[in-house]
Design a protein around this motif. Structure first.
Motif, PDB file in Angstrom:
ATOM      1  N   SER A  39       0.868  -1.176   0.000  1.00  0.00           N
ATOM      2  CA  SER A  39       0.000   0.000   0.000  1.00  0.00           C
ATOM      3  C   SER A  39       0.909   1.232   0.000  1.00  0.00           C
ATOM      4  O   SER A  39       1.867   1.286   0.789  1.00  0.00           O
ATOM      5  CB  SER A  39      -0.879  -0.009   1.255  1.00  0.00           C
ATOM      6  OG  SER A  39      -1.247   1.297   1.628  1.00  0.00           O
ATOM      7  N   THR A  40       0.629   2.183  -0.864  1.00  0.00           N
ATOM      8  CA  THR A  40       1.468   3.398  -0.891  1.00  0.00           C
ATOM      9  C   THR A  40       1.365   4.141   0.437  1.00  0.00           C
ATOM     10  O   THR A  40       2.311   4.797   0.866  1.00  0.00           O
ATOM     11  CB  THR A  40       1.078   4.313  -2.065  1.00  0.00           C
ATOM     12  OG1 THR A  40      -0.325   4.572  -2.014  1.00  0.00           O
ATOM     13  CG2 THR A  40       1.437   3.676  -3.405  1.00  0.00           C
ATOM     14  N   ASN A  41       0.215   4.028   1.124  1.00  0.00           N
ATOM     15  CA  ASN A  41       0.108   4.654   2.453  1.00  0.00           C
ATOM     16  C   ASN A  41       1.131   4.045   3.419  1.00  0.00           C
ATOM     17  O   ASN A  41       1.752   4.758   4.204  1.00  0.00           O
ATOM     18  CB  ASN A  41      -1.305   4.472   3.031  1.00  0.00           C
ATOM     19  CG  ASN A  41      -2.233   5.612   2.638  1.00  0.00           C
ATOM     20  OD1 ASN A  41      -2.113   6.169   1.557  1.00  0.00           O
ATOM     21  ND2 ASN A  41      -3.167   5.948   3.510  1.00  0.00           N
ATOM     22  N   GLN A  64      -1.184  -2.431  -5.964  1.00  0.00           N
ATOM     23  CA  GLN A  64      -1.025  -2.607  -4.505  1.00  0.00           C
ATOM     24  C   GLN A  64      -1.565  -3.993  -4.137  1.00  0.00           C
ATOM     25  O   GLN A  64      -2.665  -4.367  -4.570  1.00  0.00           O
ATOM     26  CB  GLN A  64      -1.814  -1.557  -3.732  1.00  0.00           C
ATOM     27  CG  GLN A  64      -1.437  -0.115  -4.055  1.00  0.00           C
ATOM     28  CD  GLN A  64      -2.231   0.877  -3.209  1.00  0.00           C
ATOM     29  OE1 GLN A  64      -1.677   1.606  -2.424  1.00  0.00           O
ATOM     30  NE2 GLN A  64      -3.543   0.922  -3.404  1.00  0.00           N
ATOM     31  N   GLY A  67      -4.126  -2.828  -0.887  1.00  0.00           N
ATOM     32  CA  GLY A  67      -4.650  -1.463  -0.938  1.00  0.00           C
ATOM     33  C   GLY A  67      -5.710  -1.274   0.144  1.00  0.00           C
ATOM     34  O   GLY A  67      -6.567  -2.132   0.342  1.00  0.00           O
ATOM     35  N   LYS A  68      -5.630  -0.145   0.842  1.00  0.00           N
ATOM     36  CA  LYS A  68      -6.535   0.084   1.980  1.00  0.00           C
ATOM     37  C   LYS A  68      -7.587   1.135   1.647  1.00  0.00           C
ATOM     38  O   LYS A  68      -7.277   2.183   1.065  1.00  0.00           O
ATOM     39  CB  LYS A  68      -5.731   0.589   3.187  1.00  0.00           C
ATOM     40  CG  LYS A  68      -4.677  -0.390   3.663  1.00  0.00           C
ATOM     41  CD  LYS A  68      -4.015   0.084   4.946  1.00  0.00           C
ATOM     42  CE  LYS A  68      -2.973   1.148   4.711  1.00  0.00           C
ATOM     43  NZ  LYS A  68      -2.180   1.470   5.913  1.00  0.00           N
ATOM     44  N   GLY A  69      -8.826   0.872   2.019  1.00  0.00           N
ATOM     45  CA  GLY A  69      -9.901   1.850   1.880  1.00  0.00           C
ATOM     46  C   GLY A  69     -10.270   2.414   3.239  1.00  0.00           C
ATOM     47  O   GLY A  69      -9.681   2.034   4.261  1.00  0.00           O
ATOM     48  N   ARG A  70     -11.242   3.305   3.257  1.00  0.00           N
ATOM     49  CA  ARG A  70     -11.710   3.862   4.524  1.00  0.00           C
ATOM     50  C   ARG A  70     -12.425   2.789   5.330  1.00  0.00           C
ATOM     51  O   ARG A  70     -12.902   1.803   4.789  1.00  0.00           O
ATOM     52  CB  ARG A  70     -12.706   5.008   4.262  1.00  0.00           C
ATOM     53  CG  ARG A  70     -12.055   6.292   3.824  1.00  0.00           C
ATOM     54  CD  ARG A  70     -13.001   7.480   3.962  1.00  0.00           C
ATOM     55  NE  ARG A  70     -14.362   7.213   3.544  1.00  0.00           N
ATOM     56  CZ  ARG A  70     -15.418   7.345   4.356  1.00  0.00           C
ATOM     57  NH1 ARG A  70     -15.287   7.736   5.598  1.00  0.00           N
ATOM     58  NH2 ARG A  70     -16.633   7.100   3.887  1.00  0.00           N
ATOM     59  N   TRP A  75      -8.951  -1.803  -0.879  1.00  0.00           N
ATOM     60  CA  TRP A  75      -9.116  -0.987  -2.092  1.00  0.00           C
ATOM     61  C   TRP A  75      -8.560  -1.783  -3.263  1.00  0.00           C
ATOM     62  O   TRP A  75      -7.385  -2.131  -3.294  1.00  0.00           O
ATOM     63  CB  TRP A  75      -8.377   0.343  -1.943  1.00  0.00           C
ATOM     64  CG  TRP A  75      -8.608   1.291  -3.085  1.00  0.00           C
ATOM     65  CD1 TRP A  75      -7.744   1.558  -4.110  1.00  0.00           C
ATOM     66  CD2 TRP A  75      -9.765   2.104  -3.321  1.00  0.00           C
ATOM     67  NE1 TRP A  75      -8.298   2.479  -4.968  1.00  0.00           N
ATOM     68  CE2 TRP A  75      -9.540   2.839  -4.508  1.00  0.00           C
ATOM     69  CE3 TRP A  75     -10.981   2.287  -2.645  1.00  0.00           C
ATOM     70  CZ2 TRP A  75     -10.471   3.737  -5.029  1.00  0.00           C
ATOM     71  CZ3 TRP A  75     -11.899   3.180  -3.173  1.00  0.00           C
ATOM     72  CH2 TRP A  75     -11.649   3.890  -4.338  1.00  0.00           C
ATOM     73  N   PHE A  85      -1.617   6.563  -5.198  1.00  0.00           N
ATOM     74  CA  PHE A  85      -0.461   7.332  -4.723  1.00  0.00           C
ATOM     75  C   PHE A  85      -0.762   7.973  -3.375  1.00  0.00           C
ATOM     76  O   PHE A  85      -1.930   8.156  -2.999  1.00  0.00           O
ATOM     77  CB  PHE A  85      -0.016   8.380  -5.755  1.00  0.00           C
ATOM     78  CG  PHE A  85      -1.051   9.425  -6.088  1.00  0.00           C
ATOM     79  CD1 PHE A  85      -2.060   9.160  -6.993  1.00  0.00           C
ATOM     80  CD2 PHE A  85      -1.000  10.685  -5.494  1.00  0.00           C
ATOM     81  CE1 PHE A  85      -3.008  10.129  -7.312  1.00  0.00           C
ATOM     82  CE2 PHE A  85      -1.941  11.658  -5.803  1.00  0.00           C
ATOM     83  CZ  PHE A  85      -2.953  11.376  -6.716  1.00  0.00           C
ATOM     84  N   LYS A 135     -18.838   5.492  -7.596  1.00  0.00           N
ATOM     85  CA  LYS A 135     -17.533   5.901  -7.061  1.00  0.00           C
ATOM     86  C   LYS A 135     -16.402   5.654  -8.057  1.00  0.00           C
ATOM     87  O   LYS A 135     -16.218   4.548  -8.554  1.00  0.00           O
ATOM     88  CB  LYS A 135     -17.285   5.124  -5.765  1.00  0.00           C
ATOM     89  CG  LYS A 135     -16.045   5.551  -5.038  1.00  0.00           C
ATOM     90  CD  LYS A 135     -16.175   5.249  -3.561  1.00  0.00           C
ATOM     91  CE  LYS A 135     -14.859   5.344  -2.845  1.00  0.00           C
ATOM     92  NZ  LYS A 135     -14.993   5.298  -1.399  1.00  0.00           N
ATOM     93  N   GLY A 138     -11.232   7.565  -4.275  1.00  0.00           N
ATOM     94  CA  GLY A 138     -11.380   7.684  -2.822  1.00  0.00           C
ATOM     95  C   GLY A 138     -10.092   8.182  -2.186  1.00  0.00           C
ATOM     96  O   GLY A 138      -9.021   8.141  -2.802  1.00  0.00           O
ATOM     97  N   ILE A 139     -10.224   8.640  -0.954  1.00  0.00           N
ATOM     98  CA  ILE A 139      -9.096   9.244  -0.241  1.00  0.00           C
ATOM     99  C   ILE A 139      -8.994   8.630   1.152  1.00  0.00           C
ATOM    100  O   ILE A 139     -10.005   8.513   1.853  1.00  0.00           O
ATOM    101  CB  ILE A 139      -9.302  10.776  -0.161  1.00  0.00           C
ATOM    102  CG1 ILE A 139      -9.086  11.361  -1.561  1.00  0.00           C
ATOM    103  CG2 ILE A 139      -8.332  11.433   0.825  1.00  0.00           C
ATOM    104  CD1 ILE A 139     -10.012  12.446  -1.907  1.00  0.00           C
ATOM    105  N   ILE A 157      -4.489   8.569  -2.224  1.00  0.00           N
ATOM    106  CA  ILE A 157      -5.523   8.827  -3.222  1.00  0.00           C
ATOM    107  C   ILE A 157      -5.562   7.670  -4.220  1.00  0.00           C
ATOM    108  O   ILE A 157      -4.522   7.247  -4.738  1.00  0.00           O
ATOM    109  CB  ILE A 157      -5.233  10.157  -3.967  1.00  0.00           C
ATOM    110  CG1 ILE A 157      -5.234  11.315  -2.967  1.00  0.00           C
ATOM    111  CG2 ILE A 157      -6.232  10.379  -5.101  1.00  0.00           C
ATOM    112  CD1 ILE A 157      -4.893  12.676  -3.553  1.00  0.00           C
ATOM    113  N   GLY A 158      -6.748   7.167  -4.466  1.00  0.00           N
ATOM    114  CA  GLY A 158      -6.934   6.123  -5.484  1.00  0.00           C
ATOM    115  C   GLY A 158      -7.957   6.591  -6.502  1.00  0.00           C
ATOM    116  O   GLY A 158      -9.008   7.120  -6.120  1.00  0.00           O
TER     117      GLY A 158
END
Ligand code: BTN
Length: 285
Positions: A39-41, A64, A67-70, A75, A85, A135, A138-139, A157-158
């Motif tokens: 995950s870029t985060n 990713q 990848g992580k979502g809220r 994600w 990114f 959608k 997302g952020i 940001i995705g």
């Protein structure tokens, strides 16, 4: 014409090419590119923990693996098609000012899509990017703070750019879309990323100058939530006026956002609820 350079054959040059094309004052001072990462985060959180790097570093990945979502979701991050990114920020602000920074990211993505592609993207509180009610981006902001001071922020940001919806499960297809699907054309990810980073740089400087009101007003201009009848699944993170703990559902009219980015909802009972985190559904009459 700038080609889509996030292709297999040009991966190694990606960060260099972007750096020479993009001239942000703060955002994009340094650009790190991964073909694949969890995950870029996560990468930016690691950089932030080390404490050595200045703010503005951007970590980009072609794909990713986690990848992580809220709200603890994942994600979807397939290779070769989308943008993933994360930007490192170190504002000398208090944590309760941070929500405005997620607003900044929503503004940057929506305005870049509108200007570059002419598609009518809107924001749904807090920061979903929608086109035709579905959608497209997302952020996810992750913050480390000590006492009342932000140490650093990973602003992730995705954007679903050229992803084909055919590959998606039916339950995702009804809520998600991609820019290619909505615009009917292949989109240059490099150029879109460049536009989003330019906008982030512009709006971050406005934030640093203390012009939060200008940011909130711009967010409101691009928002599709205020004035609508909404149903919100709140999460345990939510601390409304009634200090609500745990999950629940709030229904009412979305009246405003406050300076902390909370959504102010007029309940059917007439009372007001300030919502910090949750999933909004716009209720159609
Ligand atoms: C949401 O649930 O709406 C937020 C999605 C955020 C996805 C982006 S992709 C780049 C960055 N890295 C992650 O793992 N998540 C964010």
């Amino acid at each position: 014409m700038i080609r889509d350079i996030i292709n297999k054959d040009v991966h190694s040059n990606f960060a260099e090419e972007l750096k020479s094309a993009f001239k942000g004052d703060i955002i994009g001072r340094e650009i790190i590119f991964y073909e694949s990462t969890t995950s870029t985060n996560d990468r930016v959180l690691e950089i932030g923990e080390k404490g050595e790097s200045p703010e503005g570093i951007v970590v980009i990945a072609d794909t990713q693996s986690r990848g992580k979502g809220r709200l603890g979701r994942s994600w979807l991050s397939p290779p070769g098609v989308n943008l993933y990114f994360t930007v490192l920020l170190k504002p000398s602000s208090s944590p309760n000012e941070a929500a405005v920074l997620t607003f900044m990211a929503g503004i940057a993505v929506v305005s870049a899509i509108r200007e570059y592609l002419g598609l009518k993207a809107v924001i749904k509180w807090p920061n979903d990017v929608l086109i035709n009610g579905k959608k497209v981006g997302g952020i996810l902001m992750e913050m480390r703070a000590v006492m009342e001071k932000i140490n650093f922020i990973a602003l992730g940001i995705g954007v679903n750019v050229n992803m084909s919806l055919e590959t998606l499960d039916n339950d995702i297809k009804v809520i998600a879309t991609s820019l290619k699907q909505e615009g009917g054309m292949h989109i240059d990810r490099f150029e879109l990323l460049w536009k989003i980073l330019s906008k982030l740089d512009y709006w971050y400087k406005i934030f640093l100058n203390g012009n939060k009101r200008v940011l909130i007003d711009e967010w409101l201009r691009l928002d599709s939530t205020i004035g609508q009848k909404v149903r919100i699944k709140t999460s345990a993170l939510n601390k409304g006026e009634r200090q609500q703990i745990g999950d629940g559902v709030i229904s009412g009219i979305a009246e405003a956002v406050d300076e902390h980015g909370r959504l102010i909802v007029r309940l059917e009972s007439g009372g007001l609820e300030k919502v910090t985190a949750g999933d909004v559904t716009i209720v159609k009459n």
